[in-house]
Design an enzyme around this catalytic site. Sequence first.
Site, PDB file in Angstrom:
ATOM      1  N   ASP A  80     -10.664  -0.041   8.831  1.00 19.10           N
ATOM      2  CA  ASP A  80     -11.914  -0.551   8.326  1.00 19.10           C
ATOM      3  C   ASP A  80     -11.806  -2.363   8.172  1.00 19.10           C
ATOM      4  O   ASP A  80     -12.662  -2.777   8.661  1.00 19.10           O
ATOM      5  CB  ASP A  80     -11.981  -0.035   6.912  1.00 19.10           C
ATOM      6  N   LYS A  84       2.129  -0.629   8.108  1.00 19.70           N
ATOM      7  CA  LYS A  84       2.851  -1.707   7.204  1.00 19.70           C
ATOM      8  C   LYS A  84       4.074  -0.834   6.861  1.00 19.70           C
ATOM      9  O   LYS A  84       4.450  -0.678   5.704  1.00 19.70           O
ATOM     10  CB  LYS A  84       1.977  -2.113   5.786  1.00 19.70           C
ATOM     11  N   ASP A 126      -0.448  -7.200   8.716  1.00 19.10           N
ATOM     12  CA  ASP A 126      -0.694  -8.525   8.621  1.00 19.10           C
ATOM     13  C   ASP A 126      -0.522  -9.488   9.777  1.00 19.10           C
ATOM     14  O   ASP A 126      -1.241 -10.373  10.124  1.00 19.10           O
ATOM     15  CB  ASP A 126       0.337  -9.140   7.386  1.00 19.10           C
ATOM     16  N   TYR A 165      -8.576   6.318   1.868  1.00 24.55           N
ATOM     17  CA  TYR A 165      -9.884   6.693   1.702  1.00 24.55           C
ATOM     18  C   TYR A 165     -10.322   8.060   1.521  1.00 24.55           C
ATOM     19  O   TYR A 165     -11.263   8.791   1.649  1.00 24.55           O
ATOM     20  CB  TYR A 165     -10.689   6.136   3.126  1.00 24.55           C
TER      21      TYR A 165
END
Length: 390
Positions: free
Chosen positions: A279, A195, A255, A124
């Site tokens: 987000d 991740k 995840d 972002y």
Amino acid sequence: MYKVTLIPGDGVGPEIAEATRKCVDATGVKIDWDVQECGIEVIEAEGGVPDRVMESIRANKVALKAPITTPIGKGFRSVNVFLRQELGLYACVRPCKTYKGVRTYFSESNVDLVVVRENTEDLYAGVEFQAGEKNTAALIEKINEFATGKKINTPLDETGISIKPMSYQGTRDICNYAFKYAVDNKRKAVTSICKANIMKFTDGLWYDETRAVAQAYGAKFEWADLAEGVAPDAKLAGNVPDCGGSIEYNERLIDNMCMQLVQKPELYDVLVTSNLYGDILSDLCAGLVGGLGVAPGSNIGPESAIFEATHGSAPKYKGQNKVNPVALILSGKMMLDYLGEHDAAAKLDQAVADVIAEGKDVTYDLKDDRNDPTAVGTQEMAEAICKKMQ
């Protein structure tokens, strides 16, 4: 008397802003509202967020902002992102709590968690290059020249690029905020989410630094081997409280975290993560407690703070006095806490909870049947909340 910038926004923004102002004023805290118009029409007419808006926020240091429409795939970038980056509002804080009477599949889980999201880095940051541009093709060639492993193999004229910057400083700041929040609010755990199994040099950096911050706070690691060879962050060690193991430090891949939240959200407390993941997770967590209509938020920086609902401007409901004002009202509650008006904040939160639990003076989305003719409008619900505080 506090002076606060009020940005009514557009779409349903002015309606829920007015409802929120009523409720905050009803707590008895004296607010001098500095109203600054900054909806999509104003932004398009003036070519961006007007300077007067920025000057107001910088002068008052606190703002309550209703939603502003962001065009999808065209036009100006998100005003939210612009304000966060321009004002250095590095911490996005979004509590998600179960309120009795709100319809949700997770009503028996007693969800009470907080998403702390880094606001200024990651994808972002907005460092993007459009497919088909000459500079984009040149950048891809340069990346491939420097890359020692994977390279970009798609056609130069058909490939767009987004850059994902992650820094030790940005990660340190947001994780420090999360731990300080946990200490100040007597929370029991901080879970760091990324991740790192795939993105070794960005998300891997994230875990390296959040572990170092956890060490500086004397946190208890969920798995002891995560702490092996990790020194406390040198800039924080000795300058932050040692919690003596009263706060647990956990790690989850993004995840897996999504699955965990759907299976057992009651096990989690403070979640700290980067911009994009935050987000996504904050909307997921809002879904756990009944949707964006009850999801407040704040954006905190060293010098100023903006409080806003998580949901958008919903222009199709503009002027109908129909939408649920709770998300922005609870953002107003967060603002009162930020100002140190904790009793007033608690009174407002309890009034919201009582009105929702009674189920009488609530908007259509909070009724068991969304077509219930007894549903009240935006302003009427706000007035019911005000009466509860009397």
